[in-house]
Design a protein around this motif. Structure first.
Motif, PDB file in Angstrom:
ATOM      1  N   GLU A 158       0.830  -1.203   0.000  1.00 22.89           N
ATOM      2  CA  GLU A 158       0.000   0.000   0.000  1.00 22.89           C
ATOM      3  C   GLU A 158       0.865   1.254   0.000  1.00 22.89           C
ATOM      4  O   GLU A 158       2.093   1.183  -0.079  1.00 22.89           O
ATOM      5  CB  GLU A 158      -0.942  -0.011   1.214  1.00 22.89           C
ATOM      6  N   GLY A 159       0.220   2.407   0.099  1.00 22.16           N
ATOM      7  CA  GLY A 159       0.946   3.664   0.141  1.00 22.16           C
ATOM      8  C   GLY A 159       0.013   4.854   0.064  1.00 22.16           C
ATOM      9  O   GLY A 159      -1.210   4.722   0.071  1.00 22.16           O
ATOM     10  N   ARG A 160       0.620   6.022   0.018  1.00 20.42           N
ATOM     11  CA  ARG A 160      -0.081   7.277  -0.242  1.00 20.42           C
ATOM     12  C   ARG A 160       0.425   7.785  -1.581  1.00 20.42           C
ATOM     13  O   ARG A 160       1.601   8.089  -1.732  1.00 20.42           O
ATOM     14  CB  ARG A 160       0.207   8.303   0.850  1.00 20.42           C
ATOM     15  N   TRP A 161      -0.481   7.845  -2.583  1.00 23.27           N
ATOM     16  CA  TRP A 161      -0.047   8.063  -3.954  1.00 23.27           C
ATOM     17  C   TRP A 161       0.118   9.541  -4.259  1.00 23.27           C
ATOM     18  O   TRP A 161      -0.700  10.372  -3.888  1.00 23.27           O
ATOM     19  CB  TRP A 161      -1.058   7.454  -4.932  1.00 23.27           C
ATOM     20  N   ARG A 162       1.161   9.849  -5.003  1.00 19.09           N
ATOM     21  CA  ARG A 162       1.374  11.200  -5.507  1.00 19.09           C
ATOM     22  C   ARG A 162       0.259  11.543  -6.482  1.00 19.09           C
ATOM     23  O   ARG A 162      -0.104  10.746  -7.339  1.00 19.09           O
ATOM     24  CB  ARG A 162       2.727  11.263  -6.230  1.00 19.09           C
ATOM     25  N   GLU A 202       7.295  -2.825   6.144  1.00 19.98           N
ATOM     26  CA  GLU A 202       8.520  -2.847   5.347  1.00 19.98           C
ATOM     27  C   GLU A 202       8.415  -1.727   4.317  1.00 19.98           C
ATOM     28  O   GLU A 202       7.522  -1.737   3.467  1.00 19.98           O
ATOM     29  CB  GLU A 202       8.671  -4.201   4.652  1.00 19.98           C
ATOM     30  N   LEU A 203       9.296  -0.740   4.393  1.00 15.60           N
ATOM     31  CA  LEU A 203       9.250   0.400   3.482  1.00 15.60           C
ATOM     32  C   LEU A 203       9.757  -0.011   2.100  1.00 15.60           C
ATOM     33  O   LEU A 203      10.769  -0.711   1.973  1.00 15.60           O
ATOM     34  CB  LEU A 203      10.083   1.544   4.044  1.00 15.60           C
ATOM     35  N   LEU A 204       9.049   0.465   1.068  1.00 14.15           N
ATOM     36  CA  LEU A 204       9.358   0.057  -0.301  1.00 14.15           C
ATOM     37  C   LEU A 204       9.714   1.219  -1.216  1.00 14.15           C
ATOM     38  O   LEU A 204      10.179   1.004  -2.333  1.00 14.15           O
ATOM     39  CB  LEU A 204       8.164  -0.696  -0.906  1.00 14.15           C
ATOM     40  N   GLY A 205       9.476   2.437  -0.766  1.00 14.11           N
ATOM     41  CA  GLY A 205       9.645   3.588  -1.639  1.00 14.11           C
ATOM     42  C   GLY A 205      11.067   3.842  -2.076  1.00 14.11           C
ATOM     43  O   GLY A 205      11.299   4.497  -3.101  1.00 14.11           O
ATOM     44  N   ASP A 217       6.571   9.181  -3.360  1.00 15.12           N
ATOM     45  CA  ASP A 217       5.454   9.055  -2.426  1.00 15.12           C
ATOM     46  C   ASP A 217       5.688   7.882  -1.476  1.00 15.12           C
ATOM     47  O   ASP A 217       6.662   7.148  -1.603  1.00 15.12           O
ATOM     48  CB  ASP A 217       4.118   8.920  -3.163  1.00 15.12           C
ATOM     49  N   GLU A 218       4.791   7.728  -0.516  1.00 19.67           N
ATOM     50  CA  GLU A 218       4.931   6.683   0.499  1.00 19.67           C
ATOM     51  C   GLU A 218       4.485   5.335  -0.055  1.00 19.67           C
ATOM     52  O   GLU A 218       3.354   5.190  -0.521  1.00 19.67           O
ATOM     53  CB  GLU A 218       4.092   7.023   1.732  1.00 19.67           C
ATOM     54  N   ARG A 219       5.355   4.343   0.004  1.00 22.47           N
ATOM     55  CA  ARG A 219       5.014   2.990  -0.440  1.00 22.47           C
ATOM     56  C   ARG A 219       5.608   2.002   0.563  1.00 22.47           C
ATOM     57  O   ARG A 219       6.749   2.159   1.005  1.00 22.47           O
ATOM     58  CB  ARG A 219       5.531   2.720  -1.848  1.00 22.47           C
ATOM     59  N   TYR A 220       4.834   0.985   0.888  1.00 27.06           N
ATOM     60  CA  TYR A 220       5.255   0.068   1.942  1.00 27.06           C
ATOM     61  C   TYR A 220       4.492  -1.240   1.822  1.00 27.06           C
ATOM     62  O   TYR A 220       3.486  -1.346   1.098  1.00 27.06           O
ATOM     63  CB  TYR A 220       4.995   0.686   3.324  1.00 27.06           C
TER      64      TYR A 220
END
Length: 226
Positions: A158-162, A202-205, A217-220
């Protein structure tokens, strides 16, 4: 009267939503992290899935499976995969992709928030970039947890999309979706922590190979055990 958003009242009919994703299906795999056509992108996702999903074979439910790219990686690892997507064209392409690779899998047309798998239970449930589309994401999370066997794993990418300002708008009424634009790791963890036995992020960005290039943007991945 329910205070929760109604699918037909807030985001159009299910047929309209399915139509949106059907229309997106022909070009869906052009995105590097959707089609996984580049070797380094595919290998990056193989490595991640290998670390998130124990060796099996296990029964894996891929909700919102799209064209089946992650389902294919899981099937190649020997897992028994069931994919679910609301859009018939996505499901058709997923079936074709797995058949072309000579990998067994089952794909069903249905609501990913309430997968049409009856009383079946799974070892792993995977969802990627799906929660933002759901009118009742917290209810979907509870439903998914109920589909897992004791000790089963929930894998949410998941994440917070630009906001790009490009592309076609989503279906009418989408502005009321609770997690339109994505959900941050802290907020998603707060919802899930009372429902699961273990949880980690687990951070993926910062891994550009997963996305075909750098992202800002935030991806994890949220990884939980029930």
């Amino acid at each position: 009267m329910s205070d929760t958003p109604d699918l037909t009242a807030t985001t159009g009919t299910a047929a309209g939503i399915a139509g949106y994703w059907d229309a997106a299906a022909p070009s869906f795999d052009e995105e590097p992290d959707h089609g996984l056509r580049a070797d380094r992108t595919r290998l990056a996702w193989e490595r991640r899935l290998g670390s998130w999903v124990p060796s099996g074979p296990l029964d894996v439910l891929d909700v919102g499976c799209g064209t089946g790219s992650l389902s294919l990686l899981l099937a190649r690892s020997g897992h028994r995969v069931t994919g679910v997507d609301l859009a018939p064209e996505m499901v058709r392409r997923a079936r074709a992709k797995l058949a072309e690779a000579n990998r067994p899998a089952r794909f069903l047309v249905g609501d990913a928030a309430s997968p049409p798998t009856g009383g079946e239970r799974f070892d792993v449930l995977l969802a990627r970039h799906l929660l933002w589309t759901l009118p009742e994401p917290e209810a979907a999370l509870r439903e998914w947890i109920g589909r897992l066997r004791p000790g089963g794993r929930l894998v949410l990418v998941e994440g917070r999309w630009r906001e790009s300002g490009q592309g076609d708008p989503y279906v009418a009424g989408a502005e009321v979706l609770p997690w339109l634009g994505g959900v941050g790791a802290e907020d998603l963890s707060a919802v899930l922590r009372p429902l699961v036995a273990e949880l980690r992020i687990e951070l993926l960005g910062e891994d550009p190979e997963l996305w075909g290039g750098p992202v800002t943007d935030e991806r994890y991945a949220l990884l939980a055990r029930v």
